[in-house]
Design a protein around this motif. Structure first.
Motif, PDB file in Angstrom:
ATOM      1  N   TYR A  73      36.121 -41.602 -35.367  1.00 11.85           N
ATOM      2  CA  TYR A  73      34.828 -40.910 -35.393  1.00 11.85           C
ATOM      3  C   TYR A  73      34.005 -41.267 -34.166  1.00 11.85           C
ATOM      4  O   TYR A  73      33.455 -40.401 -33.477  1.00 11.85           O
ATOM      5  N   TYR A  74      33.952 -42.565 -33.840  1.00  9.28           N
ATOM      6  CA  TYR A  74      33.162 -42.998 -32.687  1.00  9.28           C
ATOM      7  C   TYR A  74      33.860 -42.707 -31.365  1.00  9.28           C
ATOM      8  O   TYR A  74      33.200 -42.566 -30.333  1.00  9.28           O
ATOM      9  N   ALA A  75      35.175 -42.627 -31.373  1.00 11.47           N
ATOM     10  CA  ALA A  75      35.866 -42.213 -30.154  1.00 11.47           C
ATOM     11  C   ALA A  75      35.417 -40.804 -29.762  1.00 11.47           C
ATOM     12  O   ALA A  75      35.171 -40.517 -28.583  1.00 11.47           O
ATOM     13  N   ILE A  76      35.269 -39.931 -30.763  1.00 14.30           N
ATOM     14  CA  ILE A  76      34.789 -38.566 -30.505  1.00 14.30           C
ATOM     15  C   ILE A  76      33.333 -38.600 -30.044  1.00 14.30           C
ATOM     16  O   ILE A  76      32.934 -37.840 -29.144  1.00 14.30           O
ATOM     17  N   ALA A  77      32.528 -39.496 -30.606  1.00 16.01           N
ATOM     18  CA  ALA A  77      31.130 -39.625 -30.171  1.00 16.01           C
ATOM     19  C   ALA A  77      31.059 -40.039 -28.700  1.00 16.01           C
ATOM     20  O   ALA A  77      30.268 -39.489 -27.914  1.00 16.01           O
ATOM     21  N   ASN A  78      31.872 -41.005 -28.292  1.00 15.27           N
ATOM     22  CA  ASN A  78      31.861 -41.455 -26.902  1.00 15.27           C
ATOM     23  C   ASN A  78      32.364 -40.372 -25.957  1.00 15.27           C
ATOM     24  O   ASN A  78      31.808 -40.184 -24.863  1.00 15.27           O
ATOM     25  N   ALA A  79      33.416 -39.653 -26.370  1.00 13.58           N
ATOM     26  CA  ALA A  79      33.907 -38.551 -25.544  1.00 13.58           C
ATOM     27  C   ALA A  79      32.829 -37.480 -25.387  1.00 13.58           C
ATOM     28  O   ALA A  79      32.679 -36.880 -24.314  1.00 13.58           O
ATOM     29  N   SER A  80      32.054 -37.259 -26.450  1.00 16.72           N
ATOM     30  CA  SER A  80      30.958 -36.284 -26.385  1.00 16.72           C
ATOM     31  C   SER A  80      29.868 -36.760 -25.429  1.00 16.72           C
ATOM     32  O   SER A  80      29.330 -35.980 -24.635  1.00 16.72           O
ATOM     33  N   ALA A  81      29.529 -38.051 -25.494  1.00 11.38           N
ATOM     34  CA  ALA A  81      28.488 -38.598 -24.619  1.00 11.38           C
ATOM     35  C   ALA A  81      28.901 -38.538 -23.150  1.00 11.38           C
ATOM     36  O   ALA A  81      28.050 -38.367 -22.264  1.00 11.38           O
ATOM     37  N   TRP A  82      30.189 -38.661 -22.881  1.00 12.93           N
ATOM     38  CA  TRP A  82      30.695 -38.597 -21.510  1.00 12.93           C
ATOM     39  C   TRP A  82      30.345 -37.251 -20.862  1.00 12.93           C
ATOM     40  O   TRP A  82      30.133 -37.173 -19.655  1.00 12.93           O
TER      41      TRP A  82
ATOM     42  N   PRO B  93      23.979 -41.684 -20.772  1.00 13.11           N
ATOM     43  CA  PRO B  93      24.007 -43.121 -20.452  1.00 13.11           C
ATOM     44  C   PRO B  93      24.868 -43.360 -19.230  1.00 13.11           C
ATOM     45  O   PRO B  93      25.566 -42.454 -18.760  1.00 13.11           O
ATOM     46  N   HIS B  94      24.847 -44.571 -18.697  1.00 14.80           N
ATOM     47  CA  HIS B  94      25.746 -44.912 -17.598  1.00 14.80           C
ATOM     48  C   HIS B  94      27.173 -44.615 -18.027  1.00 14.80           C
ATOM     49  O   HIS B  94      27.580 -44.928 -19.152  1.00 14.80           O
ATOM     50  N   ARG B  95      27.944 -43.989 -17.146  1.00 13.46           N
ATOM     51  CA  ARG B  95      29.298 -43.535 -17.502  1.00 13.46           C
ATOM     52  C   ARG B  95      30.177 -44.664 -18.045  1.00 13.46           C
ATOM     53  O   ARG B  95      31.108 -44.431 -18.819  1.00 13.46           O
ATOM     54  N   LEU B  96      29.901 -45.895 -17.632  1.00 10.93           N
ATOM     55  CA  LEU B  96      30.711 -47.020 -18.091  1.00 10.93           C
ATOM     56  C   LEU B  96      30.597 -47.200 -19.608  1.00 10.93           C
ATOM     57  O   LEU B  96      31.557 -47.617 -20.263  1.00 10.93           O
ATOM     58  N   ILE B  97      29.425 -46.866 -20.175  1.00  8.61           N
ATOM     59  CA  ILE B  97      29.191 -47.106 -21.604  1.00  8.61           C
ATOM     60  C   ILE B  97      30.092 -46.239 -22.485  1.00  8.61           C
ATOM     61  O   ILE B  97      30.832 -46.769 -23.323  1.00  8.61           O
ATOM     62  N   PRO B  98      30.090 -44.901 -22.342  1.00  8.80           N
ATOM     63  CA  PRO B  98      31.016 -44.122 -23.177  1.00  8.80           C
ATOM     64  C   PRO B  98      32.483 -44.390 -22.851  1.00  8.80           C
ATOM     65  O   PRO B  98      33.351 -44.290 -23.735  1.00  8.80           O
ATOM     66  N   ALA B  99      32.779 -44.751 -21.584  1.00  4.46           N
ATOM     67  CA  ALA B  99      34.171 -45.048 -21.222  1.00  4.46           C
ATOM     68  C   ALA B  99      34.664 -46.293 -21.955  1.00  4.46           C
ATOM     69  O   ALA B  99      35.747 -46.300 -22.559  1.00  4.46           O
ATOM     70  N   VAL B 100      33.862 -47.363 -21.898  1.00  7.11           N
ATOM     71  CA  VAL B 100      34.232 -48.598 -22.600  1.00  7.11           C
ATOM     72  C   VAL B 100      34.283 -48.349 -24.112  1.00  7.11           C
ATOM     73  O   VAL B 100      35.174 -48.835 -24.811  1.00  7.11           O
ATOM     74  N   GLY B 101      33.320 -47.577 -24.617  1.00  6.33           N
ATOM     75  CA  GLY B 101      33.306 -47.271 -26.048  1.00  6.33           C
ATOM     76  C   GLY B 101      34.541 -46.517 -26.484  1.00  6.33           C
ATOM     77  O   GLY B 101      35.154 -46.847 -27.512  1.00  6.33           O
ATOM     78  N   LEU B 102      34.948 -45.502 -25.715  1.00  9.75           N
ATOM     79  CA  LEU B 102      36.125 -44.704 -26.062  1.00  9.75           C
ATOM     80  C   LEU B 102      37.398 -45.541 -26.031  1.00  9.75           C
ATOM     81  O   LEU B 102      38.179 -45.552 -26.997  1.00  9.75           O
ATOM     82  N   VAL B 103      37.603 -46.274 -24.935  1.00  7.99           N
ATOM     83  CA  VAL B 103      38.809 -47.110 -24.814  1.00  7.99           C
ATOM     84  C   VAL B 103      38.794 -48.203 -25.879  1.00  7.99           C
ATOM     85  O   VAL B 103      39.825 -48.502 -26.508  1.00  7.99           O
ATOM     86  N   GLY B 104      37.620 -48.805 -26.117  1.00  5.56           N
ATOM     87  CA  GLY B 104      37.514 -49.853 -27.126  1.00  5.56           C
ATOM     88  C   GLY B 104      37.840 -49.353 -28.516  1.00  5.56           C
ATOM     89  O   GLY B 104      38.558 -50.014 -29.276  1.00  5.56           O
ATOM     90  N   CYS B 105      37.326 -48.178 -28.865  1.00  7.78           N
ATOM     91  CA  CYS B 105      37.612 -47.609 -30.191  1.00  7.78           C
ATOM     92  C   CYS B 105      39.108 -47.378 -30.382  1.00  7.78           C
ATOM     93  O   CYS B 105      39.678 -47.719 -31.427  1.00  7.78           O
ATOM     94  N   LEU B 106      39.757 -46.798 -29.382  1.00 11.33           N
ATOM     95  CA  LEU B 106      41.188 -46.519 -29.498  1.00 11.33           C
ATOM     96  C   LEU B 106      41.999 -47.814 -29.567  1.00 11.33           C
ATOM     97  O   LEU B 106      42.938 -47.939 -30.359  1.00 11.33           O
ATOM     98  N   ALA B 107      41.616 -48.802 -28.745  1.00 12.28           N
ATOM     99  CA  ALA B 107      42.337 -50.083 -28.756  1.00 12.28           C
ATOM    100  C   ALA B 107      42.204 -50.774 -30.102  1.00 12.28           C
ATOM    101  O   ALA B 107      43.198 -51.270 -30.665  1.00 12.28           O
ATOM    102  N   LEU B 108      40.985 -50.816 -30.654  1.00 10.42           N
ATOM    103  CA  LEU B 108      40.780 -51.480 -31.945  1.00 10.42           C
ATOM    104  C   LEU B 108      41.450 -50.716 -33.075  1.00 10.42           C
ATOM    105  O   LEU B 108      41.983 -51.318 -34.009  1.00 10.42           O
TER     106      LEU B 108
END
Length: 421
Positions: free
Chosen positions: A355-364, A373-388
């Motif tokens: 769910y949050y991976a989709i939120a981060n992709a949307s924010a990108w 937000p700074h592009r690093l934030i949704p990028a880290v969020g997306l990769v972090g969600c998938l990794a976890l």
């Protein structure tokens, strides 16, 4: 004095201010998870538990920031269902909504049964149904009533957790060497612990899903989400450090009721029944916020006819999605009465991360003029969600992926059916 609402008959009233939104976020996050999530996280990470907590907090911060910017841009009920639909396309919004509604409905039933098991173990199912009925009634008469009840719940839970931390740290039974952070941790174990602990942070989504009921959402939501997350992180860190210093990683990993066993080890046996009450009240708060979030996402999906359109009705007096709330209440009550789903919702952690991976992709996809937000934030969020998500136990990954696959299949069938006529 707040201005009178100008909502149309099909819209919800904007009644929640910053403090209301923060309290609802706290009620969602500081729930039963802190009473139960520490032991499985310690089994996965050992002395790396605090590293897992920190990693979960970083991913949660990225998700919270992305969600806050999107919620300010799209202040409507539905959360990531709306963001995915608007930024990525109908399918991705639908998939986020499907994951949320299915996963969180099971979580509602599990939380209701948790309340029942604490209050009256011999009649857990009956108590669970009664609790669902009572909270559905509270939600039905207005979101402001829910916010007031949540304030009381949050106050009780915070008081209990503060008592636990103070009792342990002043007992003389603590040993800072027990923390020994990361001594026996592995990367896989820390990732898995972070995935398990992340579920306890996920409640800030409730603020976003209530976007249509928040006053001045462009200002309120970006303030409320990080505030709620920051307070929750501070509470979780204090509890985790206290419990680890008295039980150690091994003792915590084997604990059935970690907080109860920690206060016993600290010689504060009188606190054990207080902890049980706190756990029951915390589960009650989580359930209240879950029902609120699921009903609002159901409302948004019903408006777009992904669910029966009749569920999109808004009560003319109370200005709540009353049919959606009743439908969610009925389904949760039936589940709570007929099945013990506490051990069968592993897919919820996987689903919440998807769910949050989709939120981060949307924010990108937000532009600079849209509050990106700074592009690093949704990028880290997306990769972090998938990794976890994929570091979770295999059973959770398989069941979570199955829920996503079923949702995609349902979407595909619905798209094909009209073409036959």
């Amino acid at each position: 004095m707040s201005k009178p609402s100008t909502a149309t008959p099909d819209e919800l009233h904007r009644r929640l201010g910053v403090s209301d939104a923060v309290v609802i976020g706290l009620g969602s996050m500081i729930g039963a998870g802190i009473f139960a999530a520490l032991a499985p996280a310690a089994r996965a990470a050992g002395s790396g538990l605090l590293l897992g907590l920190a990693l979960a907090a970083v991913v949660a911060y990225c998700n919270a920031t992305s969600s806050a910017r999107l919620a300010a841009r799209y202040p409507a009920s539905g959360g990531t269902y709306v963001y995915g639909r608007e930024r990525l396309g109908d399918f991705w919004g639908y998939l986020a909504g499907w994951t949320f509604v299915v996963g969180k409905t099971a979580s509602c039933a599990a939380m209701a049964l948790t309340v029942g098991s604490y209050v009256w173990p011999g009649q857990a199912h009956a108590v669970a149904v009664a609790v669902v009925v009572a909270l559905t009634a509270v939600n039905y008469v207005g979101v402001q009533k829910s916010a007031w009840l949540t304030r009381g719940i949050v106050a009780v839970v915070l008081a209990v957790l503060a008592a636990v931390v103070v009792a342990i740290l002043t007992s003389g039974a603590t040993d800072a060497a027990r923390l020994d952070i990361g001594a026996d941790a592995t990367l896989g174990g820390v990732l898995q612990a972070a995935g398990l602990l992340f579920f306890a942070f996920a409640g800030y989504a409730r603020i976003a899903t209530l976007g249509e009921e928040v006053r001045d959402p462009a200002r309120t939501i970006p303030r409320a989400i990080p505030l709620a997350l920051g307070i929750t992180l501070a509470v979780y860190a204090a509890v985790a450090v206290a419990v680890m210093t008295v039980l150690g990683p091994g003792g915590l990993a084997g604990a059935v009721a970690p907080l109860s066993e920690a206060v016993r080890a600290a010689g504060a046996d009188w606190l054990v029944p207080v902890v049980r009450v706190g756990a029951a009240v915390a589960a009650l708060g989580s359930l209240l916020a879950l029902i609120l979030g699921v009903s609002r996402t159901t409302l948004a999906m019903a408006r777009d006819r992904h669910l029966p359109h009749g569920l999109a009705a808004v009560h003319p007096k109370f200005k709540v999605p009353h049919r959606a709330e009743l439908a969610v209440g009925v389904v949760v009550a039936v589940l709570a009465a007929t099945a013990d789903v506490r051990g069968a919702i592993g897919f919820s952690s996987f689903g919440v991360l998807a769910y949050y991976a989709i939120a981060n992709a949307s924010a990108w996809t937000l532009g600079p003029d849209e509050g990106r937000p700074h592009r690093l934030i949704p990028a880290v969020g997306l990769v972090g969600c998938l990794a976890l998500a994929f570091a979770l136990p295999l059973a959770s990954v398989i069941s979570g992926a199955a829920v996503l696959a079923v949702g995609a299949a349902v979407y595909g069938v619905r798209r094909m059916v009209p073409a036959r006529h």
